[in-house]
Structure formats: C-alpha cells, structure tokens
Design a protein around this motif. Sequence first.
Motif, PDB file in Angstrom:
ATOM      1  N   ALA A  52       0.834  -1.204   0.000  1.00 28.85           N
ATOM      2  CA  ALA A  52       0.000   0.000   0.000  1.00 28.85           C
ATOM      3  C   ALA A  52       0.868   1.254   0.000  1.00 28.85           C
ATOM      4  O   ALA A  52       0.607   2.217  -0.740  1.00 28.85           O
ATOM      5  N   ARG A  53       1.922   1.260   0.787  1.00 28.57           N
ATOM      6  CA  ARG A  53       2.793   2.427   0.858  1.00 28.57           C
ATOM      7  C   ARG A  53       3.654   2.558  -0.395  1.00 28.57           C
ATOM      8  O   ARG A  53       3.904   3.668  -0.866  1.00 28.57           O
ATOM      9  N   LEU A  54       4.072   1.432  -0.939  1.00 24.79           N
ATOM     10  CA  LEU A  54       4.791   1.463  -2.213  1.00 24.79           C
ATOM     11  C   LEU A  54       3.882   2.021  -3.307  1.00 24.79           C
ATOM     12  O   LEU A  54       4.299   2.874  -4.108  1.00 24.79           O
ATOM     13  N   GLY A  55       2.650   1.547  -3.364  1.00 20.71           N
ATOM     14  CA  GLY A  55       1.713   2.006  -4.378  1.00 20.71           C
ATOM     15  C   GLY A  55       1.481   3.504  -4.299  1.00 20.71           C
ATOM     16  O   GLY A  55       1.469   4.203  -5.322  1.00 20.71           O
ATOM     17  N   GLU A  56       1.323   4.019  -3.092  1.00 17.49           N
ATOM     18  CA  GLU A  56       1.124   5.460  -2.922  1.00 17.49           C
ATOM     19  C   GLU A  56       2.351   6.238  -3.394  1.00 17.49           C
ATOM     20  O   GLU A  56       2.236   7.240  -4.098  1.00 17.49           O
ATOM     21  N   THR A 100       1.191  -3.972  -6.885  1.00 15.37           N
ATOM     22  CA  THR A 100       0.341  -2.824  -6.516  1.00 15.37           C
ATOM     23  C   THR A 100      -0.764  -2.595  -7.540  1.00 15.37           C
ATOM     24  O   THR A 100      -1.686  -1.822  -7.278  1.00 15.37           O
ATOM     25  N   GLY A 101      -0.643  -3.216  -8.724  1.00 23.41           N
ATOM     26  CA  GLY A 101      -1.621  -3.017  -9.790  1.00 23.41           C
ATOM     27  C   GLY A 101      -1.270  -1.878 -10.727  1.00 23.41           C
ATOM     28  O   GLY A 101      -1.934  -1.701 -11.760  1.00 23.41           O
ATOM     29  N   LEU A 102      -0.230  -1.116 -10.425  1.00 26.18           N
ATOM     30  CA  LEU A 102       0.106   0.045 -11.252  1.00 26.18           C
ATOM     31  C   LEU A 102       0.672  -0.324 -12.619  1.00 26.18           C
ATOM     32  O   LEU A 102       0.705   0.520 -13.521  1.00 26.18           O
ATOM     33  N   LEU A 103       1.105  -1.552 -12.772  1.00 22.04           N
ATOM     34  CA  LEU A 103       1.627  -1.990 -14.072  1.00 22.04           C
ATOM     35  C   LEU A 103       0.598  -2.777 -14.885  1.00 22.04           C
ATOM     36  O   LEU A 103       0.909  -3.244 -15.983  1.00 22.04           O
ATOM     37  N   ASP A 104      -0.610  -2.913 -14.393  1.00 23.90           N
ATOM     38  CA  ASP A 104      -1.629  -3.675 -15.130  1.00 23.90           C
ATOM     39  C   ASP A 104      -1.807  -3.097 -16.535  1.00 23.90           C
ATOM     40  O   ASP A 104      -2.013  -1.884 -16.701  1.00 23.90           O
ATOM     41  N   GLY A 105      -1.707  -3.958 -17.541  1.00 21.18           N
ATOM     42  CA  GLY A 105      -1.878  -3.542 -18.925  1.00 21.18           C
ATOM     43  C   GLY A 105      -0.682  -2.826 -19.509  1.00 21.18           C
ATOM     44  O   GLY A 105      -0.711  -2.444 -20.685  1.00 21.18           O
ATOM     45  N   ARG A 106       0.361  -2.638 -18.721  1.00 20.34           N
ATOM     46  CA  ARG A 106       1.566  -1.966 -19.206  1.00 20.34           C
ATOM     47  C   ARG A 106       2.650  -2.984 -19.545  1.00 20.34           C
ATOM     48  O   ARG A 106       2.622  -4.117 -19.077  1.00 20.34           O
ATOM     49  N   ARG A 107       3.620  -2.532 -20.349  1.00 20.72           N
ATOM     50  CA  ARG A 107       4.784  -3.345 -20.663  1.00 20.72           C
ATOM     51  C   ARG A 107       5.818  -3.195 -19.552  1.00 20.72           C
ATOM     52  O   ARG A 107       6.052  -2.091 -19.056  1.00 20.72           O
ATOM     53  N   ALA A 108       6.439  -4.296 -19.159  1.00 23.41           N
ATOM     54  CA  ALA A 108       7.463  -4.265 -18.118  1.00 23.41           C
ATOM     55  C   ALA A 108       8.338  -5.492 -18.265  1.00 23.41           C
ATOM     56  O   ALA A 108       7.984  -6.466 -18.943  1.00 23.41           O
ATOM     57  N   THR A 109       9.499  -5.464 -17.617  1.00 18.87           N
ATOM     58  CA  THR A 109      10.390  -6.614 -17.643  1.00 18.87           C
ATOM     59  C   THR A 109      10.967  -6.828 -16.256  1.00 18.87           C
ATOM     60  O   THR A 109      10.703  -6.076 -15.321  1.00 18.87           O
ATOM     61  N   SER A 110      11.779  -7.878 -16.135  1.00 19.12           N
ATOM     62  CA  SER A 110      12.381  -8.220 -14.853  1.00 19.12           C
ATOM     63  C   SER A 110      13.557  -9.156 -15.101  1.00 19.12           C
ATOM     64  O   SER A 110      13.904  -9.444 -16.256  1.00 19.12           O
ATOM     65  N   ASN A 111      14.157  -9.610 -14.030  1.00 23.89           N
ATOM     66  CA  ASN A 111      15.272 -10.555 -14.120  1.00 23.89           C
ATOM     67  C   ASN A 111      14.811 -11.837 -14.803  1.00 23.89           C
ATOM     68  O   ASN A 111      13.862 -12.477 -14.363  1.00 23.89           O
ATOM     69  N   LYS A 112      15.487 -12.212 -15.876  1.00 16.87           N
ATOM     70  CA  LYS A 112      15.056 -13.377 -16.655  1.00 16.87           C
ATOM     71  C   LYS A 112      15.247 -14.688 -15.907  1.00 16.87           C
ATOM     72  O   LYS A 112      14.606 -15.686 -16.217  1.00 16.87           O
ATOM     73  N   ARG A 113      16.106 -14.682 -14.900  1.00 13.89           N
ATOM     74  CA  ARG A 113      16.295 -15.889 -14.095  1.00 13.89           C
ATOM     75  C   ARG A 113      15.154 -16.081 -13.099  1.00 13.89           C
ATOM     76  O   ARG A 113      15.045 -17.134 -12.472  1.00 13.89           O
ATOM     77  N   ALA A 114      14.325 -15.066 -12.932  1.00 19.69           N
ATOM     78  CA  ALA A 114      13.196 -15.154 -12.007  1.00 19.69           C
ATOM     79  C   ALA A 114      11.882 -14.822 -12.701  1.00 19.69           C
ATOM     80  O   ALA A 114      10.870 -14.607 -12.038  1.00 19.69           O
TER      81      ALA A 114
END
Length: 199
Positions: free
Chosen positions: A82-86, A107-121
Amino acid sequence: MEVNVLLFPDFETLDAFGPVEILGRSGEYLLNYVSVDGGMVRSRQGTEIATRALEAVSKTGILLVPGGIGTRPLVHDSGFLARLGEAARNAEYCLTVCTGSALLAKTGLLDGRRATSNKRAIDWVVSVNPAVNWVHRARWVVDGKFYTSSGVSAGMDMALGFLADRLGREAAEEAALGAEYLWNRDRDNDPFACDAQQL
C-alpha cells in the motif's frame, strides 16, 4: 529533483547502487535512501544503510525500487505494498531493477503496461501479476513514467537510458565514461534472456 531509493531487508546491493552511481554522476539529482519505517536496512550482501522513513521525503521526484530475494516475502505484505503504491503513484518517474518490478506489479500500477524483470526469475515475477504485459527479452522497458529493467547490472543500463531521455544522450555518455562502464545502449538487446536458469 529528488531520487528516493526504497530499500528493504535483503535487497540486492548492485540493484540499488548501480543506478545510484549513474544518477549521482549527473549532478541533477538529490539521492535519498528510504525504507517504509526508516532505520538501518541490510542488503543481501550485508551492506547496512541508514534510511529515512518513506513519508519523511518529498512525494514527487523519482522512486527507485531495487529487487533481490527480499522481494519474495514483500509481495505478500499488504502494508508495504500500500505504501509502495502510494509512493509510486505520486512519483514523477518510477524505476525498478530486477524483481523490484514484481513489487510494483503487485500494486496493480503496471496492469496492462509493458514491463520486464530478471530473466532468471521471470516465471515467478509473471506469477505475481499476469495482468502485466511482461517482456521476456529486454534489457529495460519504458511505459509512460515507469522504467523497469532486467537483472542486477541492467539497472545501470536503464539508469543511463533514463538520463539520455531526461538530460540528453551526451549526459548519459558522460556518466558511463565517468563510471568506466560499457553501456548497453539497446534496451531490446538482453544477452541474458537466453539460457536463463530459473531461480
């Protein structure tokens, strides 16, 4: 502009301090180290950092969220999320490194958006929120005010890309040269996407 680096127990040291090195070289940003409640925070590698409480710093500016093994319990921590989202909603820009994108995704802030992360995870990250348009091959991804990057050192490439977008290519090149870092300038070129072992 202020950069609020959000730390938590067992964050990955280079996830945070790679981008800090790059952004700090520009001379344009004031760096704050913050955590949800303030106090000392210890990285996965044992580095201890004194932090201020998240609410004690400006709510605008840039929010930087590293990843690391410490993200695993935090995706179930509703108070933290919640605090991260705010903080992410209020920030002018939000940058994540590695599995920090899993926290932001939760948090839901990336819903429908493009994003990436560590490929090992990446399998775990996708499972956290499949409503995100996860990009499986990218060094970093930009969607609106959100910059997400692949694993660990990719945060430096993303931070340089962010500098290029905000301050111009010359500023990014100067920061890379000053850090003696070979910048991967192509955000779609992720040499670690192939043969990634799942963590």
